[in-house]
Design a protein around this motif. Structure first.
Motif, PDB file in Angstrom:
ATOM      1  N   VAL A   1      64.008 122.459  56.465  1.00 44.77           N
ATOM      2  CA  VAL A   1      65.349 123.033  56.304  1.00 44.77           C
ATOM      3  C   VAL A   1      65.369 123.773  54.975  1.00 44.77           C
ATOM      4  N   CYS A   2      65.652 125.079  55.016  1.00 42.48           N
ATOM      5  CA  CYS A   2      65.601 125.874  53.789  1.00 42.48           C
ATOM      6  C   CYS A   2      66.668 126.971  53.815  1.00 42.48           C
ATOM      7  N   SER A   3      66.920 127.528  52.645  1.00 44.03           N
ATOM      8  CA  SER A   3      67.899 128.605  52.502  1.00 44.03           C
ATOM      9  C   SER A   3      67.185 129.868  52.037  1.00 44.03           C
ATOM     10  N   PRO A   4      67.310 130.976  52.752  1.00 47.42           N
ATOM     11  CA  PRO A   4      66.616 132.197  52.355  1.00 47.42           C
ATOM     12  C   PRO A   4      67.270 132.919  51.189  1.00 47.42           C
ATOM     13  N   ARG A   5      68.539 132.607  50.909  1.00 49.48           N
ATOM     14  CA  ARG A   5      69.256 133.216  49.782  1.00 49.48           C
ATOM     15  C   ARG A   5      70.466 132.340  49.461  1.00 49.48           C
ATOM     16  N   ALA A   6      71.032 132.539  48.268  1.00 45.46           N
ATOM     17  CA  ALA A   6      72.164 131.724  47.809  1.00 45.46           C
ATOM     18  C   ALA A   6      71.852 130.244  47.934  1.00 45.46           C
ATOM     19  N   GLN A   7      70.608 129.868  47.607  1.00 42.48           N
ATOM     20  CA  GLN A   7      70.219 128.466  47.740  1.00 42.48           C
ATOM     21  C   GLN A   7      71.165 127.591  46.919  1.00 42.48           C
TER      22      GLN A   7
ATOM     23  N   PRO B 181      71.843 124.041  45.189  1.00 41.20           N
ATOM     24  CA  PRO B 181      72.626 124.588  44.080  1.00 41.20           C
ATOM     25  C   PRO B 181      71.886 125.552  43.167  1.00 41.20           C
ATOM     26  N   TYR B 182      70.594 125.806  43.399  1.00 38.20           N
ATOM     27  CA  TYR B 182      69.760 126.510  42.430  1.00 38.20           C
ATOM     28  C   TYR B 182      70.019 128.011  42.387  1.00 38.20           C
ATOM     29  N   GLY B 183      70.496 128.568  43.513  1.00 35.12           N
ATOM     30  CA  GLY B 183      70.802 129.993  43.530  1.00 35.12           C
ATOM     31  C   GLY B 183      69.628 130.904  43.805  1.00 35.12           C
ATOM     32  N   GLY B 184      68.502 130.357  44.256  1.00 37.45           N
ATOM     33  CA  GLY B 184      67.328 131.178  44.527  1.00 37.45           C
ATOM     34  C   GLY B 184      67.461 132.003  45.797  1.00 37.45           C
ATOM     35  N   ARG B 185      66.548 132.980  45.950  1.00 34.11           N
ATOM     36  CA  ARG B 185      66.497 133.788  47.174  1.00 34.11           C
ATOM     37  C   ARG B 185      65.052 134.184  47.414  1.00 34.11           C
ATOM     38  N   PHE B 186      64.689 134.293  48.696  1.00 34.96           N
ATOM     39  CA  PHE B 186      63.332 134.707  49.033  1.00 34.96           C
ATOM     40  C   PHE B 186      63.105 136.154  48.622  1.00 34.96           C
ATOM     41  N   THR B 187      62.020 136.413  47.927  1.00 31.30           N
ATOM     42  CA  THR B 187      61.527 137.771  47.782  1.00 31.30           C
ATOM     43  C   THR B 187      60.600 138.045  48.958  1.00 31.30           C
ATOM     44  N   ALA B 188      60.212 139.295  49.141  1.00 28.64           N
ATOM     45  CA  ALA B 188      59.302 139.613  50.239  1.00 28.64           C
ATOM     46  C   ALA B 188      57.974 138.871  50.072  1.00 28.64           C
ATOM     47  N   ALA B 189      57.479 138.817  48.831  1.00 27.55           N
ATOM     48  CA  ALA B 189      56.206 138.139  48.589  1.00 27.55           C
ATOM     49  C   ALA B 189      56.320 136.646  48.865  1.00 27.55           C
TER      50      ALA B 189
ATOM     51  N   ALA C 239      76.110 136.712  49.661  1.00 29.77           N
ATOM     52  CA  ALA C 239      75.001 136.118  48.916  1.00 29.77           C
ATOM     53  C   ALA C 239      74.592 136.960  47.712  1.00 29.77           C
ATOM     54  N   GLY C 240      74.792 138.264  47.784  1.00 21.98           N
ATOM     55  CA  GLY C 240      74.387 139.122  46.682  1.00 21.98           C
ATOM     56  C   GLY C 240      72.892 139.352  46.621  1.00 21.98           C
ATOM     57  N   ALA C 241      72.210 139.206  47.740  1.00 19.90           N
ATOM     58  CA  ALA C 241      70.762 139.425  47.804  1.00 19.90           C
ATOM     59  C   ALA C 241      70.407 139.763  49.243  1.00 19.90           C
ATOM     60  N   PRO C 242      69.408 140.624  49.461  1.00 23.28           N
ATOM     61  CA  PRO C 242      68.993 140.948  50.829  1.00 23.28           C
ATOM     62  C   PRO C 242      68.333 139.748  51.499  1.00 23.28           C
ATOM     63  N   LEU C 243      68.384 139.719  52.819  1.00 26.09           N
ATOM     64  CA  LEU C 243      67.751 138.635  53.569  1.00 26.09           C
ATOM     65  C   LEU C 243      66.279 138.939  53.787  1.00 26.09           C
ATOM     66  N   ARG C 244      65.429 138.011  53.371  1.00 32.27           N
ATOM     67  CA  ARG C 244      63.996 138.054  53.686  1.00 32.27           C
ATOM     68  C   ARG C 244      63.742 136.878  54.612  1.00 32.27           C
ATOM     69  N   THR C 245      63.888 137.106  55.892  1.00 33.87           N
ATOM     70  CA  THR C 245      63.902 135.998  56.843  1.00 33.87           C
ATOM     71  C   THR C 245      62.515 135.578  57.297  1.00 33.87           C
TER      72      THR C 245
ATOM     73  N   GLY D 116      74.268 134.081  45.349  1.00 34.32           N
ATOM     74  CA  GLY D 116      75.250 133.082  45.732  1.00 34.32           C
ATOM     75  C   GLY D 116      76.373 132.904  44.737  1.00 34.32           C
ATOM     76  N   MET D 117      77.032 131.743  44.806  1.00 31.58           N
ATOM     77  CA  MET D 117      78.223 131.480  44.006  1.00 31.58           C
ATOM     78  C   MET D 117      78.025 130.349  43.006  1.00 31.58           C
ATOM     79  N   ASN D 118      76.789 129.860  42.839  1.00 32.74           N
ATOM     80  CA  ASN D 118      76.553 128.725  41.958  1.00 32.74           C
ATOM     81  C   ASN D 118      75.480 129.024  40.926  1.00 32.74           C
ATOM     82  N   LEU D 119      75.576 128.341  39.793  1.00 27.96           N
ATOM     83  CA  LEU D 119      74.535 128.348  38.772  1.00 27.96           C
ATOM     84  C   LEU D 119      74.024 126.924  38.604  1.00 27.96           C
ATOM     85  N   TRP D 120      72.721 126.793  38.422  1.00 26.62           N
ATOM     86  CA  TRP D 120      72.107 125.507  38.136  1.00 26.62           C
ATOM     87  C   TRP D 120      71.611 125.551  36.690  1.00 26.62           C
ATOM     88  N   VAL D 121      72.072 124.590  35.900  1.00 27.31           N
ATOM     89  CA  VAL D 121      71.722 124.552  34.487  1.00 27.31           C
ATOM     90  C   VAL D 121      70.980 123.249  34.202  1.00 27.31           C
TER      91      VAL D 121
END
Length: 439
Positions: free
Chosen positions: A220-226, A228-236, A263-269, A369-374
């Motif tokens: 189970v994973c999130s491709p963008r707006a993860q 709470p970390y806010g990560g997103r898949f790059t193409a690489a 999400a503020g990021a393109p989908l790399r599905t 996404g809408m969260n920051l992880w500090v």
């Protein structure tokens, strides 16, 4: 300790019910130790096997966990109906809930054109026009759209699929840190969680490979707006993850694109890579309304059959009234413009707070996404310290499995003008915390 709550019962079912009641009433809190099997058996006058069976049932349902020599304890997030998020204290700015800004949501107006009376819902569970709208929504992002289905939100769909695909004790690869409701759901199903580390590009390939070697049968994973970390898949990163997954054709890949349009990021599905078992899930609650408990999913044909077969035997279908409401919003030009403005606004608010924290030497993560992880040393000290300054943020413990401590800040309602004050207060709290620790 468990001695503060008298566990009762003469059968495995009764003992398990007694423990669950104690958890629901907060008499047994997360981390509280239950008596060893033989001791409790002697106290209750039952066999050790009866107590062991009760504990096994409680573990299967996610209410307790076993920690080797540490014994059996109440789970950090026990799956009982009374569990609720902490109430925001009066007078504090709520930056913990992760909710969208109400000012950036469209007005919900349920349709009045659906006629009352019997309708062939089971024979035609999905509105054809909404199916078409979903395909138009997913196709530009590269998601295969031959097979689509609906559910009552992402958690509803994920829970149904995992219950059909897996059995208690099976392993699921989960993001760490990850969305706490999904973590709780997997535990409640009696499944074993294998943590997978994330970074700004999402799931880390080497961590995923390790989870699959450990026997994970689903991911189970999130491709963008993860969250709470806010990560997103790059193409690489997407390509690297696909290479790991290609060697595991029987593993179900669940891609939870919960924020999608904002999400503020393109989908790399991952779903465009020809994997055997996959599902891409999208909800609308973050940008159309939190009361719209609806999700769309595209998936492979086997997954479709298994999901819809179980749905047919339970709720049967998603309300056509709800489907018509979602259809009206998805196809409304004014709503689309509002959603686009929301995406820009959240990106601005996220970026401003990242900059303000960075200028004060505070590292934070949140590229989508809408969260920051500090990352922080002491979550409680930071949460309580910011509370004294009028801010309410989320401690990271409920999101973490084995990763280092941190806190989550939701920026959806944080105006740029307030970001500098929050960052200054954060720096002040960290300084006080370091003084307590001795530097």
């Amino acid at each position: 300790m468990a001695t503060q709550y008298g566990i009762r019962g003469t059968t495995a079912k009764g003992i398990a019910a007694s423990v669950e009641r104690g958890v629901a009433e907060a008499a047994l809190t997360p981390g509280a130790a239950l008596p060893p099997v033989r001791r409790l058996a002697d106290e209750l006058g039952v066999s050790a096997g009866t107590v062991a069976t009760a504990y096994k049932e409680l573990r299967r349902r996610g209410i307790v966990v076993t920690r080797g020599r540490g014994g059996t304890v109440v789970a950090p997030a026990p799956a009982v109906a009374s569990r609720r998020p902490p109430k925001v204290p009066d007078g504090l700015r709520d930056l913990a809930g992760g909710h969208p800004d109400p000012r950036l949501l469209p007005t919900l107006a349920p349709p009045t054109q659906l006629s009352p009376g019997a309708r062939p819902h089971r024979a035609s569970p999905r509105l054809e026009r909404l199916e078409d709208a979903v395909r138009d929504w997913l196709r530009p992002d590269g998601v295969p759209v031959e097979h689509v289905t609906f559910a009552h939100g992402a958690l509803d769909l994920i829970g149904r699929l995992l219950a059909v695909e897996l059995r208690p004790g099976d392993a699921v690869a989960m993001e760490d840190p990850g969305y706490h409701h999904v973590l709780d759901l997997v535990a409640a199903l009696g499944l074993r969680i294998v943590p997978v580390a994330v970074d700004d590009e999402g799931v880390r390939p080497e961590a995923l490979r390790g989870a699959l070697r450990a026997g994970a049968r689903a991911v189970v994973c999130s491709p963008r707006a993860q969250n709470p970390y806010g990560g997103r898949f790059t193409a690489a990163r997407r390509d690297a993850l696909v290479e790991v997954l290609r060697g595991e054709p029987d593993v179900l890949v669940v891609e939870n694109d919960h924020a999608s349009a904002i999400a503020g990021a393109p989908l790399r599905t991952l779903t465009s890579a020809g994997l055997d078992r996959w599902v891409h899930v999208r909800t609308v609650s973050k940008f159309l309304g939190t009361d719209l408990r609806w999700a769309a999913a595209a998936c492979d044909p086997v997954t479709l059959a298994r999901h819809d077969g179980r749905l047919l035997l339970t709720s049967g279908w998603v309300s056509h009234l709800l489907q018509q409401t979602v259809l009206g919003l998805l196809t409304d030009p004014a709503t689309r413009a509002l959603v686009a403005r929301a995406e820009e606004t959240y990106a601005q608010r996220r970026g401003v707070l990242l900059r303000e924290l960075g200028e004060r030497g505070i590292a934070a993560h949140g590229v989508s996404g809408m969260n920051l992880w500090v990352p922080v040393r002491d979550e409680s000290a930071v949460v309580n310290g910011l509370r004294s300054h009028g801010w309410w943020i989320a401690a990271g413990a409920r999101f973490r499995l084995s990763t280092e401590p941190g806190v989550r800040i939701s920026v959806a309602e944080l105006e740029p003008a307030d970001a500098a004050r929050l960052a200054s207060d954060f720096a002040s709290v960290l300084g006080e915390s370091e003084a307590t620790y001795g530097g």
